[in-house]
Design a protein around this motif. Structure first.
Motif, PDB file in Angstrom:
ATOM      1  N   LEU A 139       0.771  -1.205   0.077  1.00 24.67           N
ATOM      2  CA  LEU A 139       0.006  -0.046   0.098  1.00 24.67           C
ATOM      3  C   LEU A 139       0.827   1.235  -0.077  1.00 24.67           C
ATOM      4  O   LEU A 139       0.478   2.294  -0.671  1.00 24.67           O
ATOM      5  CB  LEU A 139      -0.929   0.062   1.232  1.00 24.67           C
ATOM      6  N   LEU A 140       1.875   1.357   0.756  1.00 22.94           N
ATOM      7  CA  LEU A 140       2.926   2.346   0.822  1.00 22.94           C
ATOM      8  C   LEU A 140       3.601   2.601  -0.610  1.00 22.94           C
ATOM      9  O   LEU A 140       3.457   3.692  -1.041  1.00 22.94           O
ATOM     10  CB  LEU A 140       4.099   2.169   1.814  1.00 22.94           C
ATOM     11  N   SER A 141       3.920   1.340  -1.126  1.00 23.35           N
ATOM     12  CA  SER A 141       4.563   1.848  -2.307  1.00 23.35           C
ATOM     13  C   SER A 141       3.541   2.079  -3.506  1.00 23.35           C
ATOM     14  O   SER A 141       3.983   3.346  -4.246  1.00 23.35           O
ATOM     15  CB  SER A 141       5.233   0.266  -2.852  1.00 23.35           C
ATOM     16  N   LEU A 142       2.298   1.855  -3.539  1.00 24.74           N
ATOM     17  CA  LEU A 142       1.124   2.170  -4.432  1.00 24.74           C
ATOM     18  C   LEU A 142       0.993   3.861  -4.047  1.00 24.74           C
ATOM     19  O   LEU A 142       0.855   4.404  -5.127  1.00 24.74           O
ATOM     20  CB  LEU A 142      -0.013   1.479  -4.367  1.00 24.74           C
ATOM     21  N   ALA A 143       0.792   4.005  -2.963  1.00 29.18           N
ATOM     22  CA  ALA A 143       0.446   5.374  -2.337  1.00 29.18           C
ATOM     23  C   ALA A 143       1.399   6.488  -2.788  1.00 29.18           C
ATOM     24  O   ALA A 143       0.817   7.515  -3.621  1.00 29.18           O
ATOM     25  CB  ALA A 143       0.395   5.467  -0.928  1.00 29.18           C
ATOM     26  N   VAL A 144       2.616   5.788  -2.590  1.00 30.53           N
ATOM     27  CA  VAL A 144       3.846   7.033  -2.995  1.00 30.53           C
ATOM     28  C   VAL A 144       4.250   7.045  -4.379  1.00 30.53           C
ATOM     29  O   VAL A 144       4.308   8.047  -4.877  1.00 30.53           O
ATOM     30  CB  VAL A 144       5.001   6.585  -2.129  1.00 30.53           C
ATOM     31  N   PHE A 193      -0.068   6.726  -6.918  1.00 29.48           N
ATOM     32  CA  PHE A 193      -1.210   7.697  -6.572  1.00 29.48           C
ATOM     33  C   PHE A 193      -0.687   9.247  -6.412  1.00 29.48           C
ATOM     34  O   PHE A 193      -0.984  10.124  -6.925  1.00 29.48           O
ATOM     35  CB  PHE A 193      -2.103   7.217  -5.556  1.00 29.48           C
ATOM     36  N   ALA A 194       0.402   9.169  -5.525  1.00 35.55           N
ATOM     37  CA  ALA A 194       1.073  10.604  -5.025  1.00 35.55           C
ATOM     38  C   ALA A 194       1.488  11.483  -6.418  1.00 35.55           C
ATOM     39  O   ALA A 194       1.232  12.172  -6.711  1.00 35.55           O
ATOM     40  CB  ALA A 194       1.975  10.278  -4.047  1.00 35.55           C
ATOM     41  N   PRO A 195       2.136  10.594  -7.323  1.00 34.28           N
ATOM     42  CA  PRO A 195       2.738  11.346  -8.427  1.00 34.28           C
ATOM     43  C   PRO A 195       1.713  12.271  -9.221  1.00 34.28           C
ATOM     44  O   PRO A 195       1.910  13.031  -9.720  1.00 34.28           O
ATOM     45  CB  PRO A 195       3.272  10.284  -9.479  1.00 34.28           C
ATOM     46  N   PHE A 196       0.239  11.575  -9.292  1.00 33.63           N
ATOM     47  CA  PHE A 196      -0.752  12.530  -9.839  1.00 33.63           C
ATOM     48  C   PHE A 196      -0.877  13.732  -9.114  1.00 33.63           C
ATOM     49  O   PHE A 196      -1.210  14.653  -9.862  1.00 33.63           O
ATOM     50  CB  PHE A 196      -1.812  11.504 -10.136  1.00 33.63           C
ATOM     51  N   VAL A 197      -1.074  13.596  -7.857  1.00 34.41           N
ATOM     52  CA  VAL A 197      -1.214  14.744  -7.209  1.00 34.41           C
ATOM     53  C   VAL A 197       0.098  15.737  -7.586  1.00 34.41           C
ATOM     54  O   VAL A 197      -0.159  17.013  -7.707  1.00 34.41           O
ATOM     55  CB  VAL A 197      -1.426  14.717  -5.405  1.00 34.41           C
ATOM     56  N   PRO A 204      10.338   2.778  -7.315  1.00 36.27           N
ATOM     57  CA  PRO A 204       8.887   3.205  -7.745  1.00 36.27           C
ATOM     58  C   PRO A 204       8.183   1.695  -8.308  1.00 36.27           C
ATOM     59  O   PRO A 204       7.123   1.638  -8.362  1.00 36.27           O
ATOM     60  CB  PRO A 204       8.989   3.810  -8.973  1.00 36.27           C
ATOM     61  N   LEU A 205       8.998   0.734  -8.515  1.00 36.53           N
ATOM     62  CA  LEU A 205       8.266  -0.624  -8.949  1.00 36.53           C
ATOM     63  C   LEU A 205       8.584  -1.753  -7.860  1.00 36.53           C
ATOM     64  O   LEU A 205       8.566  -2.963  -8.270  1.00 36.53           O
ATOM     65  CB  LEU A 205       9.266  -0.992 -10.298  1.00 36.53           C
ATOM     66  N   THR A 206       8.430  -1.266  -6.541  1.00 39.04           N
ATOM     67  CA  THR A 206       8.352  -2.212  -5.494  1.00 39.04           C
ATOM     68  C   THR A 206       6.994  -3.032  -5.381  1.00 39.04           C
ATOM     69  O   THR A 206       7.215  -3.979  -5.120  1.00 39.04           O
ATOM     70  CB  THR A 206       8.527  -1.628  -4.042  1.00 39.04           C
TER      71      THR A 206
END
Lengths: 293, 275
Positions: free
Chosen positions: A19-24, A27-31, B146-148
């Motif tokens: 979740l941390l990886s996806l969030a950072v 998803f965060a890059p779009f913000v 970024p690819l974890t």
């Protein structure tokens, strides 16, 4: 009870890295990107300008050209790749085909191959003078083709390479869709004396709608995303911006014009477009399904 | 006559598939032949197909002119480290969503699927903006972190673990095993086929990556596909035979994996079609 709560806690801990990886990183890059797109300037020296980048983008002929090129590329290659992929899968599934594993292994190879590298090889083959494609045309007594020197030729070359990349993958997706259609449907139709084309039209294609939509969404993504490596290596977007696809324009805006905020604005628009188009495809699938039932 | 008509279909199907296979295979065979040609052969009119001599000279020369070993090492580190991380994050997360089933897991699954709709390439520039802001350009962290975890990997493992019966986990819990022990001793061995397919796919995806490494690396962490493409565009008179040699070196690992694990790759595509 206590034990269960401890187990739940462990569950959340197990989820944390993903979740941390996806969030950072997803998803965060779009913000960050959206916020950045509301600015103008280089590096960290930025001024807030509101939606000025978006206004400028929609007034820019270069942006509309890239959109047109991307959509033309995506639509054309998708049609050819889907049709050929379906035909290959149908041939593989229906005829008493020998060497089935050999055929499918060969056809799926481009899916595994490094795109940048295969595109380099194609660039060599498209060479107007010593390329093997023109060599073959001359040997057959035909005229040489200026593959990469005219906008039409360059677009055609891009489409050929992309069909080469995607055909086998589409074939395998169709093959697994075809396997899920019960043989009895065809047998029943055969008893009624239905011909091969009617069988395809009235049995095979309607039952393959989910597969077709899945491939459609993938082709859409492929057209927007995969076109970058092809255009960048094969044509550089030329000639006369005839193959300057959206992703290449975004890349050039960020790394040749050094206008990262504008590149972010274009990314946001591209994402919105992709999202809308794949949503529409899914709506169409649900409609088509209702039509069957 | 009837028999002939019945055979016409299969014959046409065989012929069509054979022609298609040859067209698909040709560039991949051609690049190998090209990698043994001299520069005269590579730029001759009409084009040369079979080189006069097969020796490793082009390979030796491209290793001198391009840091193939360094690029190969970077690609290997990038590919293996991201694949290892994806396997760990996906296995742990999928165990949580399918076997622990805490409240909120539906939302988590929706997030996984949602992130599949954001292909990595689409977020390249925003991600780059962020990574550059952190000063991570041309570092391992900027390239690989970024690819974890990928939406594909998380969803794939989730679907695979649904096929493992819950009784196995419950039996282990009754025996008093902790959750981490269950993952390590019970789940991983049972999920090994799924882990292998995901690992294989992730290896291919990352080894073949172009846009992200192109954007986020400069010198230190450049990967092999990027290095070979830049090697070509840096030349005035393009040495296609040397590029072909570097191309073959780049393709070797994925091709070897493909031929070793062909059936697994096909299975993976069938699973993708099913979802």
């Amino acid at each position: 009870m206590n034990q269960r709560r401890r187990r739940y806690l462990t569950g959340y801990l197990f989820l944390a890295p993903a979740l941390l990886s996806l969030a950072v990183f997803t998803f965060a890059p779009f913000v960050v990107g959206f916020w950045n797109s509301l600015h103008a300037g280089f590096g960290s020296d930025l001024d807030f300008v509101g939606f000025e980048n978006y206004v400028y983008m929609f007034e820019s002929p270069r942006f509309w050209n890239s959109l047109r090129v991307t959509l033309l590329f995506t639509a054309t290659y998708s049609i050819f790749s889907i049709m050929l992929g379906f035909l290959a899968a149908y041939a593989l599934d229906h005829g008493k085909i020998r060497f089935k594993p050999i055929f499918s292994s060969i056809l799926i190879l481009p899916y595994v191959v490094t795109p940048a590298i295969a595109t380099l090889v194609w660039q060599y083959m498209f060479n107007a003078d010593f390329g093997i494609l023109n060599g073959a045309l001359v040997a057959l007594g035909l005229d040489k083709v200026a593959w990469l020197q005219t906008p039409t030729g360059a677009m055609l070359s891009l489409i050929i390479v992309q069909v080469w990349f995607t055909l086998g993958y589409n074939m395998l997706l169709f093959a697994s869709g075809l396997r899920s259609i019960p043989r009895t449907y065809y047998e029943a139709a055969e008893i009624d004396g239905v011909g091969i084309w009617s069988k395809i039209r009235h049995i095979t294609l309607p039952l393959l709608v989910p597969t077709i939509v899945f491939i459609g969404v993938l082709s859409l993504m492929g057209g927007f995303v995969h076109s970058f490596v092809l255009a960048q290596i094969l044509t550089g977007g030329g000639p006369f911006r005839g193959t300057e696809v959206l992703m290449l324009l975004i890349y050039e805006t960020a790394f040749e014009s050094f206008d990262v905020p504008m590149a972010n604005a274009m990314t946001i628009v591209m994402f919105a477009l992709l999202f809308t188009l794949s949503y529409l495809l899914n709506v169409w699938q649900e409609r088509a399904y209702k039509g069957i039932e | 006559m009837r028999r002939l008509r019945r055979q016409a279909g299969p014959i046409a199907a065989h012929a069509g598939l054979a022609i298609l296979s040859l067209v698909i295979l040709f560039p991949l065979v051609y690049v190998v032949l090209l990698s043994f040609q001299t520069i005269q052969e590579a730029s001759s009119i009409p084009p040369t197909l079979i080189p006069a001599r097969f020796d490793a000279e082009n390979y030796a020369r491209v290793f001198e002119r391009l840091d193939v070993v360094g690029l190969f090492t970077n690609s290997t580190v990038y590919t293996l480290s991201t694949t290892a991380m994806v396997l760990v994050t996906s296995t742990l997360a999928a165990y949580a969503t399918t076997k622990i089933r805490m409240p909120g897991r539906r939302l988590v699954l929706a997030l996984f699927v949602g992130s599949i709709l954001v292909p990595p390439a689409v977020r390249t520039i925003p991600l780059y903006t962020m990574i550059a802001g952190w000063g991570w350009v041309d570092t391992w962290a900027g390239l690989a972190l970024p690819l974890t975890a990928t939406g594909f990997g998380l969803f794939f493992m989730n679907q695979f673990m649904l096929t493992i019966p819950d009784e196995v986990v419950e039996a282990a819990r009754i025996d008093g095993a902790g959750e981490l022990t269950i993952v390590g001793r019970v789940i991983v061995p049972l999920a090994l086929p799924g882990i292998a397919v995901l690992g294989l796919y992730n290896f291919m995806f990352r080894w073949n990556d172009y846009l992200w490494p192109l954007v986020v690396t400069r010198q230190d962490w450049q990967t092999l596909p990027v290095g070979v493409a830049l090697f070509k565009s840096s030349q005035q008179l393009i040495t296609w035979n040397l590029i072909a040699a570097a191309a073959v070196v780049t393709l070797l690992p994925v091709m070897a994996l493909f031929f070793a694990l062909r059936e697994r790759i096909m299975e993976g595509i069938a699973i993708q079609a099913g979802k």
